[in-house]
Write a protein that holds these residues in place. Structure first.
Motif, PDB file in Angstrom:
ATOM      1  N   CYS A   8      -1.634   6.364   9.923  1.00  0.00           N
ATOM      2  CA  CYS A   8      -2.015   5.498   8.798  1.00  0.00           C
ATOM      3  C   CYS A   8      -3.046   4.455   9.229  1.00  0.00           C
ATOM      4  CB  CYS A   8      -0.768   4.803   8.237  1.00  0.00           C
ATOM      5  SG  CYS A   8       0.324   5.900   7.314  1.00  0.00           S
ATOM      6  N   GLU A  11      -6.421   6.200   9.694  1.00  0.00           N
ATOM      7  CA  GLU A  11      -7.057   6.497   8.407  1.00  0.00           C
ATOM      8  C   GLU A  11      -7.594   5.229   7.751  1.00  0.00           C
ATOM      9  OE1 GLU A  11      -4.487   8.677   5.854  1.00  0.00           O
ATOM     10  OE2 GLU A  11      -4.391  10.431   7.163  1.00  0.00           O
ATOM     11  N   TRP A  12      -6.819   4.127   7.869  1.00  0.00           N
ATOM     12  CA  TRP A  12      -7.278   2.860   7.294  1.00  0.00           C
ATOM     13  C   TRP A  12      -8.554   2.380   7.957  1.00  0.00           C
ATOM     14  CZ3 TRP A  12      -7.391  -0.056   3.334  1.00  0.00           C
ATOM     15  CH2 TRP A  12      -7.794  -1.399   3.437  1.00  0.00           C
ATOM     16  N   HIS A  13      -8.620   2.472   9.285  1.00  0.00           N
ATOM     17  CA  HIS A  13      -9.828   2.052   9.995  1.00  0.00           C
ATOM     18  C   HIS A  13     -11.027   2.925   9.596  1.00  0.00           C
ATOM     19  CE1 HIS A  13      -7.998  -1.060  12.319  1.00  0.00           C
ATOM     20  NE2 HIS A  13      -7.165  -0.242  12.979  1.00  0.00           N
ATOM     21  N   GLU A  14     -10.782   4.244   9.407  1.00  0.00           N
ATOM     22  CA  GLU A  14     -11.868   5.142   8.988  1.00  0.00           C
ATOM     23  C   GLU A  14     -12.362   4.761   7.584  1.00  0.00           C
ATOM     24  OE1 GLU A  14     -10.404   9.101   9.221  1.00  0.00           O
ATOM     25  OE2 GLU A  14     -10.437   9.176  11.430  1.00  0.00           O
ATOM     26  N   LEU A  15     -11.380   4.495   6.688  1.00  0.00           N
ATOM     27  CA  LEU A  15     -11.748   4.091   5.331  1.00  0.00           C
ATOM     28  C   LEU A  15     -12.498   2.766   5.326  1.00  0.00           C
ATOM     29  CD1 LEU A  15      -8.534   5.036   3.323  1.00  0.00           C
ATOM     30  CD2 LEU A  15     -10.803   6.012   3.026  1.00  0.00           C
ATOM     31  N   GLU A  16     -12.064   1.841   6.195  1.00  0.00           N
ATOM     32  CA  GLU A  16     -12.722   0.538   6.284  1.00  0.00           C
ATOM     33  C   GLU A  16     -14.171   0.698   6.749  1.00  0.00           C
ATOM     34  OE1 GLU A  16     -12.559  -3.613   5.734  1.00  0.00           O
ATOM     35  OE2 GLU A  16     -11.177  -2.006   5.204  1.00  0.00           O
ATOM     36  N   GLU A  18     -16.040   3.469   6.401  1.00  0.00           N
ATOM     37  CA  GLU A  18     -16.787   4.127   5.331  1.00  0.00           C
ATOM     38  C   GLU A  18     -17.116   3.149   4.209  1.00  0.00           C
ATOM     39  OE1 GLU A  18     -14.500   7.432   4.055  1.00  0.00           O
ATOM     40  OE2 GLU A  18     -14.738   8.545   5.948  1.00  0.00           O
ATOM     41  N   PHE A  19     -16.169   2.228   3.937  1.00  0.00           N
ATOM     42  CA  PHE A  19     -16.407   1.228   2.894  1.00  0.00           C
ATOM     43  C   PHE A  19     -17.556   0.296   3.271  1.00  0.00           C
ATOM     44  CE2 PHE A  19     -15.469  -2.966   0.999  1.00  0.00           C
ATOM     45  CZ  PHE A  19     -15.609  -2.614  -0.342  1.00  0.00           C
ATOM     46  N   GLN A  20     -17.615  -0.090   4.531  1.00  0.00           N
ATOM     47  CA  GLN A  20     -18.705  -0.948   5.002  1.00  0.00           C
ATOM     48  C   GLN A  20     -20.048  -0.228   4.866  1.00  0.00           C
ATOM     49  OE1 GLN A  20     -18.426  -4.112   5.804  1.00  0.00           O
ATOM     50  NE2 GLN A  20     -16.191  -4.098   5.553  1.00  0.00           N
TER      51      GLN A  20
END
Length: 339
Positions: A8, A11-16, A18-20
Motif C-alpha cells: 500500500c 502504491e501510494w508513493h507511486e500515485l504521489e 504520478e500526481f506531481q
C-alpha cells in the motif's frame, strides 16, 4: 500484514509521484494555452491590419492605373493579381484562428466559439456532416414512401414534415459551423436550405382539409424523387471530390451540395437531366398551389405562401444551375480556341 502495508505504501508513493507529474504537465499545458491564445490574438490583429492596408492600396492602384503608361499598367496588374492571391492565403489562415460567429450562429448558439483548430477535427466534423446528410436522406426517402403508399394519416404527415424542418434547420447550423472553419460553401446552395426550412415549416402548419389532400400526393411524390436524386448526388459527388482532392484541385473541406457546380462537370453531367427535372417539378408545384389558392374552398394562408416559396426555389435552383453550365461551356469553348 506487513507485506500488505508495504505494498500500500509503495502504491501510494507511486500515485504521489504520478500526481506531481500530472500537476506539472497541467501547468505546462495552461502556460502553452495562454501562449497560444496570445499568438491567435496577434495573428488575427495582424491579418486584419494587413487586409485593411491591402484594400487601401488596391483603391490607390485603381486610381493610378487610369493615367499610367502601358508598362506601369502591367505592373499594377501584377500587383493586383498578387493581392487576390494574398486574400486567399488570409482566408486559409483565418480558418485556423478563432473568430466571432455570424448573426445566425449567434442567434442559435450564442457567443460560443465553434472554430476547430486542427485539420483532424475539421475533417472529422466534415465527414460526420456528410454521413448525417446521407442517413437523413435515406430516412426521409423511406418516410415519404411510407406516407405515400401505407400511412394515410395526418399525424404521420406531421411527423414527416417535422423531420424535414429539423433536418434543414440542422443543416443550416452545421453548414454555418463549416463555413466558420474554412469550408468554401457559398452562393445559392447555402440560402437554399434556409428557404427549404421555411417551406417545411409552412407545410407542418398546414391544417388537414380538402386543399391539403389535393396537394398531398404530389408533394410526397416530389419528396421521394428529391431524396433519390440527393442520394445519387451524394455518391457521385463524393467520388468526384475524392479524385479532385487526390489531384490537388479541390480543398479538403469542400462538400457535396444539393445542386450542380463546375467541379462536378467531369463524370457527373448525367445528373443534369434529373436536376433540371426536379427544378421544373418545383415550378409545377408552384403552379398547382397558385391554382389551389384560387379554389373556392381554400381558406388557408399556407397555400399561397407555399406557392411563392416553391417558385423562389425553382428560380434559385434553375438559374444557378443554368449559370454554372453556361460558364463551364464558355470555358470549354475558350480552351478549344486556344492553340
Amino acid at each position: 500484514m506487513s507485506g500488505q502495508r508495504e505494498r500500500c505504501e509503495r502504491e501510494w508513493h507511486e500515485l504521489e509521484g504520478e500526481f506531481q507529474e500530472l500537476q506539472e504537465t497541467h501547468r505546462i499545458y495552461r502556460q502553452k494555452l495562454e501562449e497560444l491564445t496570445a499568438l491567435q490574438t496577434l495573428c488575427s490583429s495582424s491579418i486584419s491590419k494587413h487586409k485593411t492596408r491591402l484594400k487601401d492600396l488596391k483603391r490607390t492602384l485603381q486610381r493610378y492605373k487610369r493615367r499610367a503608361s502601358l508598362e506601369e499598367a502591367e505592373l499594377v496588374q501584377q500587383i493586383d493579381v498578387t493581392i487576390k492571391e494574398r486574400q486567399n492565403i488570409f482566408f486559409d489562415m483565418e480558418a485556423y484562428l478563432p473568430k466571432k460567429n455570424g448573426l445566425y450562429l449567434n442567434l442559435v448558439l450564442g457567443n460560443v466559439s465553434v472554430t476547430l483548430l486542427s485539420n483532424q477535427a475539421k475533417f472529422a466534423y466534415k465527414d460526420e456532416y456528410e454521413k448525417f446528410k446521407l442517413y437523413l436522406t435515406i430516412i426521409l426517402l423511406l418516410g415519404a414512401v411510407a406516407c405515400q403508399f401505407v400511412l394515410h394519416y395526418r399525424v404521420t404527415d406531421e411527423v414527416f414534415n417535422f423531420l424535414l424542418v429539423w433536418y434543414y434547420c440542422t443543416l443550416t447550423i452545421r453548414e454555418s459551423i463549416l463555413i466558420s472553419n474554412g469550408s468554401r460553401i457559398k452562393g445559392w446552395w447555402v440560402s437554399h436550405h434556409y428557404v427549404s426550412t421555411f417551406l417545411s415549416g409552412v407545410m407542418l402548419t398546414w391544417p388537414n382539409g380538402l386543399i391539403y389532400q389535393k396537394f398531398r400526393s404530389q408533394f410526397l411524390a416530389f419528396s421521394i424523387f428529391q431524396s433519390c436524386v440527393q442520394f445519387l448526388q451524394y455518391y457521385y459527388q463524393r467520388g468526384c471530390l475524392y479524385r479532385l482532392r487526390a489531384l490537388g484541385e479541390r480543398n479538403h473541406l469542400d462538400l457535396t451540395v444539393e445542386g450542380f457546380q463546375s467541379w462536378m462537370w467531369r463524370g457527373l453531367t448525367f445528373l443534369l437531366p434529373f436536376l433540371f427535372f426536379g427544378h421544373f417539378w418545383q415550378l409545377y408545384n408552384a403552379v398547382t398551389l397558385f391554382k389551389l389558392s384560387s379554389h373556392e374552398e381554400c381558406r388557408e394562408w399556407q397555400v399561397f405562401v407555399l406557392a411563392i416559396t416553391f417558385l423562389v426555389l425553382f428560380l434559385g435552383n434553375f438559374l444557378t444551375t443554368l449559370k454554372v453550365v453556361h460558364t463551364k461551356l464558355q470555358k470549354n469553348r475558350n480552351k478549344a480556341k486556344t492553340p
